[in-house]
Design a protein around this motif. Structure first.
Motif, PDB file in Angstrom:
ATOM      1  N   LEU A 245       9.189   6.891  12.323  1.00  0.00           N
ATOM      2  CA  LEU A 245       9.993   6.000  11.482  1.00  0.00           C
ATOM      3  C   LEU A 245      10.943   5.168  12.335  1.00  0.00           C
ATOM      4  O   LEU A 245      11.369   4.106  11.931  1.00  0.00           O
ATOM      5  CB  LEU A 245      10.787   6.809  10.457  1.00  0.00           C
TER       6      LEU A 245
ATOM      7  N   ASN B  90       2.355   5.516  17.427  1.00  0.00           N
ATOM      8  CA  ASN B  90       2.411   4.160  16.888  1.00  0.00           C
ATOM      9  C   ASN B  90       2.717   4.209  15.392  1.00  0.00           C
ATOM     10  O   ASN B  90       1.824   4.228  14.562  1.00  0.00           O
ATOM     11  CB  ASN B  90       1.076   3.468  17.175  1.00  0.00           C
TER      12      ASN B  90
ATOM     13  N   PRO C 119       4.504   5.687  11.696  1.00  0.00           N
ATOM     14  CA  PRO C 119       4.279   6.929  10.963  1.00  0.00           C
ATOM     15  C   PRO C 119       2.789   7.151  10.715  1.00  0.00           C
ATOM     16  O   PRO C 119       2.010   6.197  10.710  1.00  0.00           O
ATOM     17  CB  PRO C 119       4.995   6.710   9.630  1.00  0.00           C
ATOM     18  N   SER C 120       2.412   8.382  10.527  1.00  0.00           N
ATOM     19  CA  SER C 120       1.017   8.685  10.267  1.00  0.00           C
ATOM     20  C   SER C 120       0.952   9.885   9.343  1.00  0.00           C
ATOM     21  O   SER C 120       1.852  10.712   9.308  1.00  0.00           O
ATOM     22  CB  SER C 120       0.299   8.979  11.588  1.00  0.00           C
TER      23      SER C 120
ATOM     24  N   VAL D 127       6.438  14.652   6.672  1.00  0.00           N
ATOM     25  CA  VAL D 127       7.886  14.787   6.809  1.00  0.00           C
ATOM     26  C   VAL D 127       8.469  15.375   5.534  1.00  0.00           C
ATOM     27  O   VAL D 127       8.107  14.962   4.434  1.00  0.00           O
ATOM     28  CB  VAL D 127       8.555  13.420   7.086  1.00  0.00           C
TER      29      VAL D 127
ATOM     30  N   LEU E 151      12.208  12.608  -3.470  1.00  0.00           N
ATOM     31  CA  LEU E 151      11.157  12.497  -4.484  1.00  0.00           C
ATOM     32  C   LEU E 151      11.383  11.209  -5.254  1.00  0.00           C
ATOM     33  O   LEU E 151      12.523  10.764  -5.385  1.00  0.00           O
ATOM     34  CB  LEU E 151      11.220  13.691  -5.437  1.00  0.00           C
ATOM     35  N   LEU E 152      10.311  10.627  -5.753  1.00  0.00           N
ATOM     36  CA  LEU E 152      10.464   9.415  -6.541  1.00  0.00           C
ATOM     37  C   LEU E 152      10.783   9.829  -7.972  1.00  0.00           C
ATOM     38  O   LEU E 152       9.969  10.466  -8.634  1.00  0.00           O
ATOM     39  CB  LEU E 152       9.185   8.586  -6.481  1.00  0.00           C
TER      40      LEU E 152
ATOM     41  N   LEU F 237       0.669  10.499  -5.537  1.00  0.00           N
ATOM     42  CA  LEU F 237       0.862   9.250  -4.796  1.00  0.00           C
ATOM     43  C   LEU F 237       0.454   9.434  -3.336  1.00  0.00           C
ATOM     44  O   LEU F 237      -0.211   8.579  -2.737  1.00  0.00           O
ATOM     45  CB  LEU F 237       2.330   8.825  -4.886  1.00  0.00           C
ATOM     46  N   ALA F 238       0.835  10.600  -2.765  1.00  0.00           N
ATOM     47  CA  ALA F 238       0.476  10.892  -1.379  1.00  0.00           C
ATOM     48  C   ALA F 238      -1.028  11.062  -1.242  1.00  0.00           C
ATOM     49  O   ALA F 238      -1.672  10.431  -0.394  1.00  0.00           O
ATOM     50  CB  ALA F 238       1.198  12.150  -0.916  1.00  0.00           C
TER      51      ALA F 238
ATOM     52  N   LYS G 129      -3.421  10.028  -3.143  1.00  0.00           N
ATOM     53  CA  LYS G 129      -4.165   8.806  -3.431  1.00  0.00           C
ATOM     54  C   LYS G 129      -4.198   7.870  -2.223  1.00  0.00           C
ATOM     55  O   LYS G 129      -5.214   7.229  -1.961  1.00  0.00           O
ATOM     56  CB  LYS G 129      -3.503   8.106  -4.610  1.00  0.00           C
ATOM     57  N   THR G 130      -3.093   7.790  -1.497  1.00  0.00           N
ATOM     58  CA  THR G 130      -3.073   6.863  -0.365  1.00  0.00           C
ATOM     59  C   THR G 130      -3.837   7.416   0.830  1.00  0.00           C
ATOM     60  O   THR G 130      -4.428   6.658   1.582  1.00  0.00           O
ATOM     61  CB  THR G 130      -1.633   6.559   0.089  1.00  0.00           C
ATOM     62  N   ILE G 131      -3.833   8.733   0.981  1.00  0.00           N
ATOM     63  CA  ILE G 131      -4.499   9.282   2.163  1.00  0.00           C
ATOM     64  C   ILE G 131      -5.993   9.494   1.912  1.00  0.00           C
ATOM     65  O   ILE G 131      -6.813   9.343   2.812  1.00  0.00           O
ATOM     66  CB  ILE G 131      -3.835  10.622   2.591  1.00  0.00           C
TER      67      ILE G 131
ATOM     68  N   ARG H 267       4.161  17.854  -1.374  1.00  0.00           N
ATOM     69  CA  ARG H 267       3.759  16.475  -1.080  1.00  0.00           C
ATOM     70  C   ARG H 267       3.403  16.320   0.391  1.00  0.00           C
ATOM     71  O   ARG H 267       2.408  15.690   0.737  1.00  0.00           O
ATOM     72  CB  ARG H 267       4.874  15.506  -1.470  1.00  0.00           C
TER      73      ARG H 267
ATOM     74  N   VAL I 152      -1.279  15.885   2.152  1.00  0.00           N
ATOM     75  CA  VAL I 152      -2.053  14.929   2.953  1.00  0.00           C
ATOM     76  C   VAL I 152      -2.685  15.619   4.156  1.00  0.00           C
ATOM     77  O   VAL I 152      -3.230  14.977   5.036  1.00  0.00           O
ATOM     78  CB  VAL I 152      -1.175  13.735   3.399  1.00  0.00           C
TER      79      VAL I 152
END
Lengths: 278, 493
Positions: free
Chosen positions: A57, A73, A75-76, A81, A88-89, A100-101, A103-105, A150, A154
């Motif tokens: 970050l 290079n 965040p990954s 983290v 949390l959202l 959300l996590a 779905k993106t990964i 969360r 991933v």
């Protein structure tokens, strides 16, 4: 064992010229795969900055950070983290936050597979009954468990935890410590735990590293924790090895605290005035 | 549990004074809840009574340019008269629809055969309706006569009260002056009081209905006479064709028949006067229209402003300059622009969507959008770094970052802005309607102002209360929405 993450002479400074403040200086740190390292330090010493560097970050001002031998290079998803304040959202449910996590990964998964995966990780932190609740409705401990779920969902090889338990009461804390250790053992993750609690460090980690007080904070010597696992809280207090190690670390921390206070040139000098009493 | 759900709903909408009532009804500690009700309902009632008392007192003292300031009682009667007018309007509309149904079925039958038995039966129906109408209006007229008597009695009582030497206007030598009828001339106070009494409304509904009955009775009458005219000329034509009569005469009869047929076929226009409910409806539709424009322009623009400091810097001077501009200035330029675009064949004509509606609606949007714009920009730009860190760690793409993180995080700010926008919009609307002559509450107030009577002043006061109530309701709705979408409970009431 091979080094998973290496930090070589890493410095981080904010600002330019005269306003420049060096938060971290010459950080050298290596963590091996499967290792559990705790970094202990006083608050305000740059611990969060350190974890943000490891996560990608933040970028170091100088020096280099290697992950699996390659320069870091950004965040990954390989480094999950867990933030200090849960992050949390609030507009999403427990399941939604984890989803959300996921779905993106794993964008290739179908909705049903995703749902199963989300349920698996929410179940891992024993929150399945609360999967449709919003963070607002949960206690601090439950929120942090969602955050853990969360981060795990991933499937990272490394977990970076920034004082995950410091805002919790002692009982909840103990329960979560055990839960995290269990996950670490079963999922074979590499863990960096930032904490301000020496006991927590000794109880959980393979190695403890104190962080000196900033600005120009550096890492102190490594303390190997050579206590057999599982470490039981009950027996700990009478364990001689535990006591020695604890005293050593606390002694070291106290020493650097004293040093920093005498070295502090910017310490505010109070004016020599007395209240008028007459 | 149902009770808890109800309580939560009231809490969400901020109607907290219902909560102790529900608790009391469910048998929860009557003493405590009773005290709570007294506090939450009693105190506002005390304040309200103090207000009405002061108003009542001031109304005896304050002299306006049209007479005495109307008292609460006078205004209350006036508001009842407005409602009566609305009910008359509804009745009129219903009668109009019935009349049109009969007229169009007659027209249809006439196209087939002007002397058909169906037409005869329809004509009989018309006769029946007319008799019914005259019966009804007779009954109503009796009531009106009684009401009128009472009204005149109260007026003459007031006249009596002020027909005393202390209210006479005297000349310099102390002699009372006489008016043209030789009666003593009264001073201003007495004249105002007498005017007030005689302007007091009575039997508004009944008189309105009688008017409607008379109007439609004559409409039915002329319809029936047109039908009989057509039949008469048809008979003439039939006779002429049977006897092989004069071509010229035949053509003339045919032409006359067609003239009357045309009149029967033609749809009669509805001539409504409009009522207070219509004005309220139009005003609400207009403000929601303006609000919708404001939201669709301001939210996306605000998001862009929040995302890009360069864009914000670029348009900030425009925002700062346009935001404080008065609705009066906007409405004039809006009128000219809209009338310039929607001109000639393009001119909008409809119950709602006419040019004047656009004038008022667009002005509302222009004046009220700024709050939403700046709140949205603030919400987007001040997003919690924690959320952004989550987005970075999860490596969300630009689209997900915007729609899954940034906009949801800014929603509470956006709704705060929308609430302010609707409030400002409602205030701006009244002025815009006055200037744009859009037939809402603002226009009605202006009309009443032009009337220059105590009665009209009372109507304006009624409108002020209506505007306040509608505004408060709109705000309540927005407040509830705002509470509903906010994930932390920090919403100012």
């Amino acid at each position: 064992m091979s080094a998973l993450l290496e930090m070589k002479n890493v410095c981080l400074a904010y600002g330019e010229g005269n306003d420049k403040t060096e938060v971290l200086k010459d950080i050298n740190f290596t963590i091996n795969e499967g290792e559990f390292v705790a970094i202990v330090g006083f608050s305000g010493t740059g611990k969060t900055t350190l974890i943000n560097l490891m996560a990608g970050l933040l970028e170091p001002t100088s020096g280099e950070i290697l992950y699996k031998g390659k320069a870091l290079n950004g965040p990954s998803s390989e480094r999950g983290v867990i933030f200090q304040n849960y992050s949390l959202l609030p507009w999403l449910t427990v399941g939604g936050n984890v989803n959300l996590a996921v779905k993106t990964i794993f964008p290739e998964l179908t909705a049903k597979e995703r749902r199963n995966l989300v349920e698996k990780y929410v179940d891992m932190v024993n929150l399945l009954p609360a999967i449709d609740k919003r963070p607002k409705e949960l206690s601090g401990g439950m929120r942090q468990r969602v955050s853990v779920a969360r981060a795990l969902s991933v499937n990272p090889s490394m977990l970076l935890m920034d004082e995950p338990l410091s805002a919790l009461d002692a009982l909840t804390r103990a329960v979560l410590q055990d839960q995290i250790l269990e996950i670490w053992k079963e999922e074979k993750k590499t863990v960096v735990l930032i904490t301000n609690d020496v006991d927590e460090g000794i109880l959980m980690a393979d190695r403890i590293i104190p962080l000196k007080i900033g600005p120009n904070a550096q890492l102190g010597p490594n303390y190997q924790v050579e206590l057999a696992r599982p470490r039981l809280r009950k027996g700990m207090n009478s364990d001689q090895k535990y006591k020695t190690l604890r005293n050593e670390v606390i002694h070291y921390l106290n020493k650097i605290k004293e040093q920093s206070e005498t070295l502090d040139e910017n310490k505010m000098v109070l004016p020599d005035v007395m209240p008028i009493t007459a | 549990m149902f009770k808890q759900k109800l309580i939560n709903a009231f809490e969400l909408s901020g109607l907290t004074w219902f909560i102790p009532i529900i608790k009391l009804l469910s048998g929860e500690n009557p003493k405590e809840q009773g005290a709570e009700i007294l506090r939450m309902l009693g105190l506002p009632i005390i304040a309200l009574s103090a207000f009405f008392f002061t108003w009542g007192y001031l109304s005896t003292k304050i002299q306006t340019s049209v007479g005495k300031l109307p008292s609460p009682v006078f205004v209350w009667n006036q508001s009842k008269a407005m409602i009566a007018n609305y009910r008359v309007e509804l009745y009129k509309k219903a009668q109009y629809e019935k009349f049109e149904a009969i007229r169009s079925s007659i027209a249809m039958q006439m196209d087939k055969n002007v002397n058909s038995p169906e037409i005869q039966s329809l004509l009989k129906d018309i006769d029946g309706v007319k008799t019914k109408f005259s019966d009804e209006s007779e009954k109503l007229n009796e009531q009106i006569a009684i009401g009128k008597e009472a009204h005149e009695a109260s007026v003459s009582a007031v006249k009596e009260k002020y027909n005393k030497p202390e209210f006479y206007v005297t000349s310099d030598d102390g002699q009372p002056l006489k008016d043209m009828d030789g009666n003593p001339q009264l001073n201003r106070e007495a004249v105002d009081e007498i005017n007030l009494a005689s302007e007091q409304k009575y039997m508004v509904y009944e008189m309105g209905i009688v008017q409607v009955l008379n109007d439609f009775s004559s409409s039915y009458g002329s319809l029936a006479s047109r039908v009989s005219k057509v039949q008469k000329y048809q008979n003439e034509i039939d006779e002429l064709t049977a006897t092989g009569g004069d071509e010229k005469k035949l053509a003339k009869a045919e032409k006359r028949k067609q003239t009357f047929l045309k009149l029967i076929r033609k749809e009669t226009a509805y001539s409504g006067n409009g009522s207070i409910i219509d004005y309220i409806k139009l005003s609400i539709i207009t403000v929601l229209f303006g609000f919708a424009i404001a939201a669709t322009v301001a939210i996306p623009l605000g998001i862009i402003c929040g995302l890009s400091t360069s864009f914000m810097t670029a348009i900030n001077p425009l925002i700062q300059v346009f935001r404080p501009v008065s609705p009066l200035a906007w409405v004039l330029i809006t009128i000219q622009i809209v009338d310039g675009i929607f001109v000639g064949d393009l001119a909008l004509e409809g119950d709602v969507f006419k040019n004047t509606f656009l004038h008022a609606g667009i002005t509302v949007a222009l004046c009220s959008m700024w709050a939403t714009l700046s709140n949205t920009a603030l919400g987007v730009s001040s997003i919690d770094t924690d959320y952004m860190n989550v987005a970075k760690v999860l490596k969300l793409n630009w689209f997900d970052r915007l729609f899954k993180i940034i906009i949801p995080a800014a929603i509470p700010f956006i709704f705060t802005g929308l609430r302010i926008t609707l409030g400002v919009g409602w205030m701006v609307l009244i002025v815009s309607e006055m200037m744009a002559t859009s037939r809402g509450l603002g226009w009605y107030i202006d009309q009443q102002y032009q009337n220059n009577k105590v009665e009209s002043l009372a109507n304006i006061i009624v409108c002020i209360f209506i505007i306040g109530l509608v505004g408060a309701c709109l705000d309540r709705i927005m407040y509830t929405l705002q509470r509903f979408v906010s994930f932390n409970d920090e919403v100012s009431a």
